[in-house]
Design a protein around this motif. Structure first.
Motif, PDB file in Angstrom:
ATOM      1  N   SER A 203       8.580   0.486   0.133  1.00  0.00           N
ATOM      2  CA  SER A 203       7.570   1.379   0.068  1.00  0.00           C
ATOM      3  C   SER A 203       6.524   1.009   0.899  1.00  0.00           C
ATOM      4  O   SER A 203       6.032   0.082   0.373  1.00  0.00           O
ATOM      5  CB  SER A 203       7.244   2.168  -1.229  1.00  0.00           C
ATOM      6  N   ARG A 204       5.959   1.835   1.909  1.00  0.00           N
ATOM      7  CA  ARG A 204       4.848   1.585   2.402  1.00  0.00           C
ATOM      8  C   ARG A 204       4.232   2.808   3.010  1.00  0.00           C
ATOM      9  O   ARG A 204       4.797   3.785   3.357  1.00  0.00           O
ATOM     10  CB  ARG A 204       5.104   0.476   3.641  1.00  0.00           C
ATOM     11  N   LEU A 205       2.792   2.474   3.361  1.00  0.00           N
ATOM     12  CA  LEU A 205       1.835   3.595   4.045  1.00  0.00           C
ATOM     13  C   LEU A 205       2.189   3.614   5.400  1.00  0.00           C
ATOM     14  O   LEU A 205       2.346   2.614   5.999  1.00  0.00           O
ATOM     15  CB  LEU A 205       0.477   3.011   3.663  1.00  0.00           C
TER      16      LEU A 205
ATOM     17  N   THR B 153       3.661   8.087   2.374  1.00  0.00           N
ATOM     18  CA  THR B 153       4.270   6.749   1.843  1.00  0.00           C
ATOM     19  C   THR B 153       5.932   6.866   2.306  1.00  0.00           C
ATOM     20  O   THR B 153       6.358   8.060   1.906  1.00  0.00           O
ATOM     21  CB  THR B 153       4.311   6.647   0.408  1.00  0.00           C
TER      22      THR B 153
ATOM     23  N   TYR C 284      -0.695  11.107   7.135  1.00  0.00           N
ATOM     24  CA  TYR C 284      -0.257   9.867   6.493  1.00  0.00           C
ATOM     25  C   TYR C 284       0.494  10.020   5.199  1.00  0.00           C
ATOM     26  O   TYR C 284       0.404  11.134   4.732  1.00  0.00           O
ATOM     27  CB  TYR C 284      -1.376   9.008   6.257  1.00  0.00           C
TER      28      TYR C 284
ATOM     29  N   ILE D   2       3.888   1.893  -7.136  1.00  0.00           N
ATOM     30  CA  ILE D   2       4.694   1.152  -5.942  1.00  0.00           C
ATOM     31  C   ILE D   2       6.087   1.320  -6.769  1.00  0.00           C
ATOM     32  O   ILE D   2       6.390   0.656  -7.743  1.00  0.00           O
ATOM     33  CB  ILE D   2       4.543  -0.182  -6.109  1.00  0.00           C
ATOM     34  N   PRO D   3       6.803   2.176  -6.179  1.00  0.00           N
ATOM     35  CA  PRO D   3       8.466   2.322  -6.822  1.00  0.00           C
ATOM     36  C   PRO D   3       8.924   0.921  -7.132  1.00  0.00           C
ATOM     37  O   PRO D   3       9.148  -0.070  -6.138  1.00  0.00           O
ATOM     38  CB  PRO D   3       9.014   3.099  -5.712  1.00  0.00           C
TER      39      PRO D   3
ATOM     40  N   SER E 215      13.908   6.162  -8.784  1.00  0.00           N
ATOM     41  CA  SER E 215      12.937   5.257  -8.337  1.00  0.00           C
ATOM     42  C   SER E 215      13.396   3.835  -8.466  1.00  0.00           C
ATOM     43  O   SER E 215      12.966   3.059  -7.742  1.00  0.00           O
ATOM     44  CB  SER E 215      11.682   5.440  -9.233  1.00  0.00           C
TER      45      SER E 215
ATOM     46  N   ASN F 173      -2.493   5.119  -4.294  1.00  0.00           N
ATOM     47  CA  ASN F 173      -3.281   6.359  -3.844  1.00  0.00           C
ATOM     48  C   ASN F 173      -4.179   6.288  -2.800  1.00  0.00           C
ATOM     49  O   ASN F 173      -5.362   6.558  -2.922  1.00  0.00           O
ATOM     50  CB  ASN F 173      -3.845   6.763  -5.204  1.00  0.00           C
ATOM     51  N   VAL F 174      -3.819   5.645  -1.631  1.00  0.00           N
ATOM     52  CA  VAL F 174      -4.597   5.531  -0.714  1.00  0.00           C
ATOM     53  C   VAL F 174      -4.982   6.861   0.075  1.00  0.00           C
ATOM     54  O   VAL F 174      -4.165   7.430   0.336  1.00  0.00           O
ATOM     55  CB  VAL F 174      -4.013   4.496   0.440  1.00  0.00           C
ATOM     56  N   ARG F 175      -6.330   7.072   0.202  1.00  0.00           N
ATOM     57  CA  ARG F 175      -6.759   8.372   0.863  1.00  0.00           C
ATOM     58  C   ARG F 175      -7.619   8.076   2.292  1.00  0.00           C
ATOM     59  O   ARG F 175      -8.281   7.088   2.136  1.00  0.00           O
ATOM     60  CB  ARG F 175      -7.492   9.214   0.101  1.00  0.00           C
ATOM     61  N   PHE F 176      -7.452   8.763   2.933  1.00  0.00           N
ATOM     62  CA  PHE F 176      -8.264   8.666   4.200  1.00  0.00           C
ATOM     63  C   PHE F 176      -9.294   9.733   4.346  1.00  0.00           C
ATOM     64  O   PHE F 176      -8.994  10.854   4.051  1.00  0.00           O
ATOM     65  CB  PHE F 176      -7.467   8.645   5.338  1.00  0.00           C
TER      66      PHE F 176
ATOM     67  N   LEU G 102       4.172  14.813  -4.614  1.00  0.00           N
ATOM     68  CA  LEU G 102       3.321  13.253  -5.055  1.00  0.00           C
ATOM     69  C   LEU G 102       4.203  12.447  -5.432  1.00  0.00           C
ATOM     70  O   LEU G 102       4.019  11.343  -4.998  1.00  0.00           O
ATOM     71  CB  LEU G 102       2.470  13.876  -6.174  1.00  0.00           C
TER      72      LEU G 102
ATOM     73  N   VAL H 286      -9.248  -0.001   6.667  1.00  0.00           N
ATOM     74  CA  VAL H 286      -8.187  -0.652   5.959  1.00  0.00           C
ATOM     75  C   VAL H 286      -8.184  -2.178   5.744  1.00  0.00           C
ATOM     76  O   VAL H 286      -8.194  -2.494   4.623  1.00  0.00           O
ATOM     77  CB  VAL H 286      -6.877  -0.116   6.541  1.00  0.00           C
TER      78      VAL H 286
ATOM     79  N   ASP I 120      -7.800   1.035  11.228  1.00  0.00           N
ATOM     80  CA  ASP I 120      -7.112  -0.104  10.925  1.00  0.00           C
ATOM     81  C   ASP I 120      -8.099  -1.187  10.355  1.00  0.00           C
ATOM     82  O   ASP I 120      -8.032  -2.054   9.494  1.00  0.00           O
ATOM     83  CB  ASP I 120      -6.426  -0.954  11.870  1.00  0.00           C
TER      84      ASP I 120
ATOM     85  N   MET J 261       0.992  -1.332   0.120  1.00  0.00           N
ATOM     86  CA  MET J 261      -0.016  -0.015  -0.022  1.00  0.00           C
ATOM     87  C   MET J 261       0.888   1.313  -0.204  1.00  0.00           C
ATOM     88  O   MET J 261       1.620   1.499   0.859  1.00  0.00           O
ATOM     89  CB  MET J 261      -0.895  -0.002   1.259  1.00  0.00           C
ATOM     90  N   THR J 262       0.527   2.095  -0.867  1.00  0.00           N
ATOM     91  CA  THR J 262       1.128   3.571  -0.766  1.00  0.00           C
ATOM     92  C   THR J 262       0.192   4.633  -1.154  1.00  0.00           C
ATOM     93  O   THR J 262      -0.940   4.524  -1.703  1.00  0.00           O
ATOM     94  CB  THR J 262       2.056   3.620  -1.987  1.00  0.00           C
ATOM     95  N   ASN J 263       0.450   5.769  -0.788  1.00  0.00           N
ATOM     96  CA  ASN J 263      -0.436   6.649  -1.174  1.00  0.00           C
ATOM     97  C   ASN J 263       0.087   7.624  -2.398  1.00  0.00           C
ATOM     98  O   ASN J 263      -0.236   8.935  -2.449  1.00  0.00           O
ATOM     99  CB  ASN J 263      -0.987   7.616  -0.084  1.00  0.00           C
ATOM    100  N   ILE J 264       1.057   7.147  -3.088  1.00  0.00           N
ATOM    101  CA  ILE J 264       1.589   7.694  -4.411  1.00  0.00           C
ATOM    102  C   ILE J 264       0.930   6.936  -5.543  1.00  0.00           C
ATOM    103  O   ILE J 264       0.339   5.927  -5.416  1.00  0.00           O
ATOM    104  CB  ILE J 264       3.280   7.856  -4.589  1.00  0.00           C
ATOM    105  N   GLU J 265       1.324   7.526  -6.756  1.00  0.00           N
ATOM    106  CA  GLU J 265       0.675   7.080  -7.684  1.00  0.00           C
ATOM    107  C   GLU J 265       0.873   5.435  -8.226  1.00  0.00           C
ATOM    108  O   GLU J 265       0.487   4.860  -9.268  1.00  0.00           O
ATOM    109  CB  GLU J 265       0.620   7.975  -8.960  1.00  0.00           C
TER     110      GLU J 265
ATOM    111  N   ASN K 112       4.581  12.450  -0.259  1.00  0.00           N
ATOM    112  CA  ASN K 112       3.240  12.696  -0.327  1.00  0.00           C
ATOM    113  C   ASN K 112       2.439  12.781   1.057  1.00  0.00           C
ATOM    114  O   ASN K 112       1.266  11.876   1.256  1.00  0.00           O
ATOM    115  CB  ASN K 112       2.609  11.676  -1.277  1.00  0.00           C
TER     116      ASN K 112
ATOM    117  N   GLU L 147      -5.109  15.735   7.861  1.00  0.00           N
ATOM    118  CA  GLU L 147      -6.111  16.078   8.023  1.00  0.00           C
ATOM    119  C   GLU L 147      -6.563  16.347   9.419  1.00  0.00           C
ATOM    120  O   GLU L 147      -6.081  15.480  10.086  1.00  0.00           O
ATOM    121  CB  GLU L 147      -7.293  15.323   7.062  1.00  0.00           C
TER     122      GLU L 147
END
Lengths: 104, 152
Positions: B61-63, B146, B144, A9-10, B55, A79-82, B49, A62, A59, A3-7, B120, B124
């Motif tokens: 990479s993780r949340l 990455t 939150y 997975i690197p 890269s 691109n996970v958002r809360f 972003l 998620v 959690d 999971m990432t919140n960027i576009e 990123n 909130e």
């Protein structure tokens, strides 16, 4: 599940998109915690019980999202958002969403 | 008349107690926030972003996320009701939200202690409990992002 919140997975290439996945949970605080919080409200400071409550609830949201993604056959969510909204007095909804995909 | 004095006495006690205990708790919290922020200075947190371009050197990479709920004290609530009447800058609430946010960011960094950078980052804020007369009692901040680790 990655999971990432960027576009992306690197370091991985995207093989397939599965679209939007989401998970939500509505939680109310229980009376015992509420009384303690009421006392804490007089002197201020961090409300540890609420912090933990919201953390647990998030959690859970998620894990619901992950479950949904797994059913679709995905192995990553990007691109996970809360989002948080209060639906009623004393209850709040915790919502999490993202895009499921398969990476290699 | 005696009843009025008792009520007024309780109110005064709560305001004074809120002021004394609230200031002690707040200054202690700020001291701990400053100390931990100083420790974490070597780990950048950015709101871009994307990552900085390299890269292929990324190994993980993780949340990561952190949250914090901070409540207001009785004195500040009282102060707010006065300011609310005359209007102006509400410093008591400014420090409340500031504490919650900085604490949330620190907790997020704690989760990513073995990573090199957090990209990123989103922060909130939401008010989670509204007391009587719809006065906000406590705010929640969620941070939150990455966390990325580079090949060393």
């Amino acid at each position: 599940m990655l999971m990432t919140n960027i576009e992306n997975i690197p370091g991985k290439t995207i093989v397939k998109h599965y679209g939007l996945v989401s998970g939500s949970t509505v939680r109310a605080k229980h009376a015992g915690r509420d009384i303690m919080a009421g006392l804490k409200n007089l002197v201020g400071g961090e409300l540890k019980a609420y912090t933990e409550l919201l953390q647990e609830a998030r959690d859970e949201a998620v894990s619901r999202m992950i479950e949904q993604a797994r059913q679709k056959g995905a192995n990553a969510i990007v691109n996970v958002r809360f989002a948080t909204s209060s639906v009623a007095q004393g209850a709040s909804e915790l919502y999490v969403y993202g895009t499921a995909m398969k990476v290699q | 008349m005696a009843e009025f004095y008792i009520k007024f006495g309780i109110f005064l006690f709560l305001v004074v107690m809120g002021y004394v205990a609230g200031s002690i708790i707040e200054s202690r919290h700020y001291r701990s926030i400053r100390e931990r922020e100083a420790e974490n200075l070597d780990q950048p947190i950015v709101t871009f972003l994307k990552n900085t371009g390299e890269s292929d050197g990324i190994t993980s990479s993780r949340l990561v996320m952190g949250n914090s709920v901070v409540s207001i004290d009785y004195f500040k609530k009282f102060l707010f009701s006065l300011i609310n009447f005359f209007g102006g800058r509400v410093t008591s609430y400014e420090s409340l939200v500031d504490r919650a946010r900085r604490e949330a960011v620190l907790r997020m960094q704690e989760q990513a202690y073995s990573d090199d950078i957090i990209v990123n980052v989103r922060i909130e804020t939401s008010s989670i409990s509204k007391g009587r007369r719809n006065v906000v009692g406590s705010v929640e901040a969620l941070a939150y992002g990455t966390a990325l680790r580079y090949k060393t």
